[in-house]
Enzyme design. Structure first.
Site, PDB file in Angstrom:
ATOM      1  N   GLY A 128       6.434   0.896  10.418  1.00 33.64           N
ATOM      2  CA  GLY A 128       6.933   2.080  11.169  1.00 33.64           C
ATOM      3  C   GLY A 128       8.573   2.315  11.131  1.00 33.64           C
TER       4      GLY A 128
ATOM      5  N   LYS B  44       0.743  -1.143  -0.084  1.00 34.03           N
ATOM      6  CA  LYS B  44      -0.062   0.138  -0.112  1.00 34.03           C
ATOM      7  C   LYS B  44       0.956   1.242   0.214  1.00 34.03           C
ATOM      8  CE  LYS B  44      -0.806  -0.493   4.954  1.00 34.03           C
ATOM      9  NZ  LYS B  44      -0.311  -1.880   5.053  1.00 34.03           N
TER      10      LYS B  44
ATOM     11  N   TYR C 112       0.177  12.979   6.613  1.00 33.34           N
ATOM     12  CA  TYR C 112       1.473  13.313   7.328  1.00 33.34           C
ATOM     13  C   TYR C 112       2.058  14.679   6.967  1.00 33.34           C
ATOM     14  CZ  TYR C 112       1.020   8.402   7.495  1.00 33.34           C
ATOM     15  OH  TYR C 112       0.579   7.282   7.479  1.00 33.34           O
TER      16      TYR C 112
ATOM     17  N   ARG D 277       7.562   2.498   4.016  1.00 30.48           N
ATOM     18  CA  ARG D 277       8.386   3.849   3.684  1.00 30.48           C
ATOM     19  C   ARG D 277       9.872   3.331   3.916  1.00 30.48           C
ATOM     20  NH1 ARG D 277       6.899   8.494   5.440  1.00 30.48           N
ATOM     21  NH2 ARG D 277       4.569   7.870   6.032  1.00 30.48           N
TER      22      ARG D 277
ATOM     23  N   HIS E   2       1.401  -3.227  14.952  1.00 29.11           N
ATOM     24  CA  HIS E   2       1.887  -1.980  14.250  1.00 29.11           C
ATOM     25  C   HIS E   2       2.120  -0.892  14.914  1.00 29.11           C
ATOM     26  CE1 HIS E   2       2.872   0.471  10.759  1.00 29.11           C
ATOM     27  NE2 HIS E   2       2.482  -0.352   9.959  1.00 29.11           N
TER      28      HIS E   2
ATOM     29  N   ASP F 203      -8.608  24.460  -6.073  1.00 25.13           N
ATOM     30  CA  ASP F 203      -8.869  24.031  -4.788  1.00 25.13           C
ATOM     31  C   ASP F 203      -8.199  24.553  -3.863  1.00 25.13           C
ATOM     32  OD1 ASP F 203      -9.531  22.722  -2.445  1.00 25.13           O
ATOM     33  OD2 ASP F 203     -10.558  21.215  -3.558  1.00 25.13           O
TER      34      ASP F 203
ATOM     35  N   GLU G 166       6.530  -5.637   8.332  1.00 23.18           N
ATOM     36  CA  GLU G 166       5.763  -4.838   7.277  1.00 23.18           C
ATOM     37  C   GLU G 166       6.372  -3.566   6.915  1.00 23.18           C
ATOM     38  OE1 GLU G 166       1.943  -5.105   8.872  1.00 23.18           O
ATOM     39  OE2 GLU G 166       1.799  -7.129   8.688  1.00 23.18           O
ATOM     40  N   PRO G 167       7.714  -3.383   6.622  1.00 22.27           N
ATOM     41  CA  PRO G 167       8.095  -2.193   6.247  1.00 22.27           C
ATOM     42  C   PRO G 167       7.451  -1.545   4.974  1.00 22.27           C
ATOM     43  CG  PRO G 167       9.906  -3.674   6.031  1.00 22.27           C
ATOM     44  CD  PRO G 167       8.495  -4.408   6.525  1.00 22.27           C
TER      45      PRO G 167
ATOM     46  N   TYR H 117       3.752   6.460   0.186  1.00 23.72           N
ATOM     47  CA  TYR H 117       2.137   7.156   0.382  1.00 23.72           C
ATOM     48  C   TYR H 117       2.179   8.386  -0.469  1.00 23.72           C
ATOM     49  CZ  TYR H 117       2.217   3.722   4.143  1.00 23.72           C
ATOM     50  OH  TYR H 117       2.151   2.545   5.135  1.00 23.72           O
TER      51      TYR H 117
END
Lengths: 393, 254
Positions: A231, A62, A315, A268, A191, A344, A265-266, A371
């Site tokens: 994380g 993701k 973020y 980034r 997580h 916008d 689950e890295p 992300y």
């Protein structure tokens, strides 16, 4: 890619962004340009193996689901953390075997579970009893990984809130329920939150995991998988080293049995630093106060909150663009605002100090790999940035 | 649900839309006040449906009884009603649910307001099949209000429109999301759309000023929704000039 993907360009020694820009013909490119350095992913994986050899990384798709990135990591042999049927399809479609995948989403529609069953993606996370009932119906012979929250939370599971059951209160109940329904729990996961900056968070969570293992064994589950989640920072390698040491110490202390498989689950960690986004100023406006004094410069870029800056939704952080002007450092700086291309009012990227720029000037934003692109969207009908891939020879 | 959201959601009209207004006194008098301002009401089916879904093993009658918790009882609700019997309750129900989700202490209030035939009727699988059959026989867009229960007393009404022409379900995100447990109930909406309505996809509309927008978007993306351009063919025609909402598409294919 090892066999030479046509989409990948090769460079000697170090990737020179300036050179790439010069050769990129940006004058004729309307959208922004993403420069992805695949060798950076390779370096990160080497760093991971060096610092945490016992922990198998499962890349969180993701975070950046570009097929080139996913395929590159697949060829390097990482595992994958998939959150939906589409992500499973992407990863399986690249020839990754199902045992290298964890279906790490604790609320899944039945059709996704059936797909996982068809494809024999056997490991999946649960954090609530409904999911357990659902698994009993749709995938009873799967391996349940009980996901717990590393911080206690009052709410059951608000939409939009993070996942995980409460370690003390709920994990045992969920494992009992699974046992009663004839399902097997094989491990636990947590997580600490994306971009975690608190080293101790891992040790606290691993301690809870140890308890869950004990309770699970007591109930009669064969506990063999610990998933320490994600994380892990993507830019700050020193911080990563600190976290790695803390995780290693904690794991050696609490899970000394080497037969226990430990995964993570890295997201980034791998991709954040690999991307540099090059935006172009396509319009500027001078805002003057009533007496005619120059107050602020407004620059409008060809990418914004609805594009690769979409991560700003989640973020918000300061950006420090690089300028590719000669002697940029010595130029006087003015109070400036940079905006995305949509009309916008939310499409504001940053307030900052910049030298006087002109339409056509370029701004480079580093560390844009996490992300960003999966969220970059056609929301407002602008093209999302084009990505070009580079790799050391 | 604000009526302008309905308008954005509407897969057929770009200007006219069906609007119904209710007030509590009308309900108390037992009178139904329906005001339609649509100039082309014939393009939208005049019937609307209510479906109640809950967390838990909704369609799973084989769950052992001794494992049921209080939460699960809600899951057996599949109350429904056709427009004729629902409208009198529909308006007040929406009000009631807004109150229920903002004030959990008002739970007893809202059950008093609920009309009997619609709510808390445990219905058999056959009944479900029957209301589904009625919904699915429409060849024009039809409104379905999906009531998602978090618990027996806490729920949110989700306004949806099934468009049989492109086989998509249009879903408006309610302004007031319930405080807890809604992730699982939302999954039950996805499952209902996929397994019962058998649509090819779900288009969700979210106001840009939605509170907690970032985390909601994140949650929906992780569930498999993808951002949808308002100019995309799947977006409702009214979306093209809509700067107020985001659109997301959840594709279902087998």
């Amino acid at each position: 890619m090892v066999n030479g993907d046509l989409r990948i360009q090769y460079y000697d020694e170090e990737l020179n962004i300036r050179k790439v820009i010069e050769q990129a013909d940006l004058e004729h490119l309307d959208q922004a340009l993403n420069i992805c350095d695949l060798s950076s992913l390779e370096r990160k994986l080497r760093l991971w193996h060096k610092l945490m050899p016992r922990i198998e990384p499962h890349y969180a798709v993701k975070c950046n689901d570009d097929p080139v990135v996913v395929k590159f990591l697949a060829d390097l042999g990482t595992g994958f953390d998939c959150a939906s049927k589409n992500e499973l399809k992407l990863v399986l479609g690249l020839g990754v075997s199902p045992e290298r995948i964890i279906f790490a989403h604790p609320c899944r529609p039945a059709s996704h579970l059936r797909y996982a069953k068809e494809q024999q993606v056997v490991n999946g996370t649960v954090d609530n009893e409904y999911e357990i009932y659902k698994l009993r119906k749709h995938y009873p012979d799967s391996n349940l990984i009980v996901r717990f929250k590393s911080e206690a939370k009052k709410a059951l599971c608000p939409l939009g809130d993070k996942y995980g059951c409460d370690a003390e209160a709920d994990a045992a109940a969920l494992m009992l329920l699974a046992k009663a329904l004839g399902l097997k729990v094989t491990g636990t996961s947590f997580h600490v939150g994306s971009g975690c900056s608190e080293v101790e968070a891992y040790d606290r969570a691993i301690e809870k995991a140890e308890n869950i293992f004990k309770v699970g064994e007591m109930i009669g589950h064969k506990m063999e998988l610990l998933d320490v989640g994600g994380g892990f920072p993507g830019i700050d390698d020193e911080m990563f080293e600190e976290i790695a040491q803390s995780v290693n110490t904690s794991v050696e202390l609490r899970f000394p049995d080497k037969r226990i498989r430990i995964i993570s689950e890295p997201g980034r960690f791998f991709v954040e630093a690999a991307y540099t986004l090059i935006c172009k100023v396509h319009a500027k406006r001078e805002v003057r106060s009533k007496d005619g004094k120059l107050d602020t410069m407004m620059y409008y870029l060809n990418d914004g909150i609805f594009g690769a800056f979409a991560g700003m939704f989640y973020y918000p952080e300061e950006v420090a663009p690089e300028l590719y002007l000669d002697e940029a450092e010595s130029l006087p700086k003015l109070k400036s605002v940079i905006w995305g291309p949509s009309c916008d009012a939310m499409d504001k990227i940053s307030d900052l100090l910049l030298p006087n720029l002109n339409p056509g000037d370029l701004l480079g934003f580093r560390n844009m790999g996490a992300y960003t692109m999966p969220i970059a969207s056609p929301f407002n009908g602008f093209d999302v940035p084009e990505t070009r891939f580079f790799k050391a020879k | 649900m604000p009526s302008n959201m309905n308008n954005k959601l509407d897969p057929v009209f770009s200007s006219g839309f069906v609007r119904r207004e209710f007030n509590d006194s009308g309900i108390a008098d037992g009178k139904l006040r329906t005001i339609s301002t649509s100039s082309c009401a014939t393009t939208m089916s005049s019937e609307s449906y209510r479906i109640s879904l809950g967390v838990g093993p909704l369609w799973w009658s084989d769950v052992p009884v001794h494992h049921r918790t209080d939460h699960d009882r809600a899951s057996l609700l599949t109350g429904y009603s056709r427009k004729s019997s629902v409208d009198s309750a529909g308006g007040s129900l929406y009000e009631a649910s807004s109150r229920a989700s903002s004030l959990s202490s008002s739970q007893s209030d809202c059950s008093d307001l609920e009309s009997q035939p619609d709510i808390h009727s445990l219905c058999s699988d056959d009944d479900c099949q029957e209301v589904l059959r009625q919904i699915l026989q429409h060849d024009q867009p039809v409104q379905i209000t999906i009531k998602l229960h978090v618990t027996e007393d806490q729920y949110t009404n989700w306004n949806t429109i099934l468009n049989p022409v492109n086989n998509l379900l249009y879903v408006a995100l309610p302004k007031d999301l319930p405080p807890a447990g809604s992730k699982q109930t939302f999954i039950s909406l996805l499952e209902f759309a996929e397994e019962k309505l058998e649509v090819d996809g779900i288009v969700m509309v979210m106001p840009k000023d939605q509170p907690d927008r970032a985390r909601l978007i994140e949650a929906f993306l992780f569930m498999g929704f993808e951002p949808l351009s308002r100019k995309a063919p799947q977006a409702p025609p009214a979306a093209i000039n809509d700067n107020e909402n985001y659109y997301f598409l959840y594709s279902i294919e087998e």
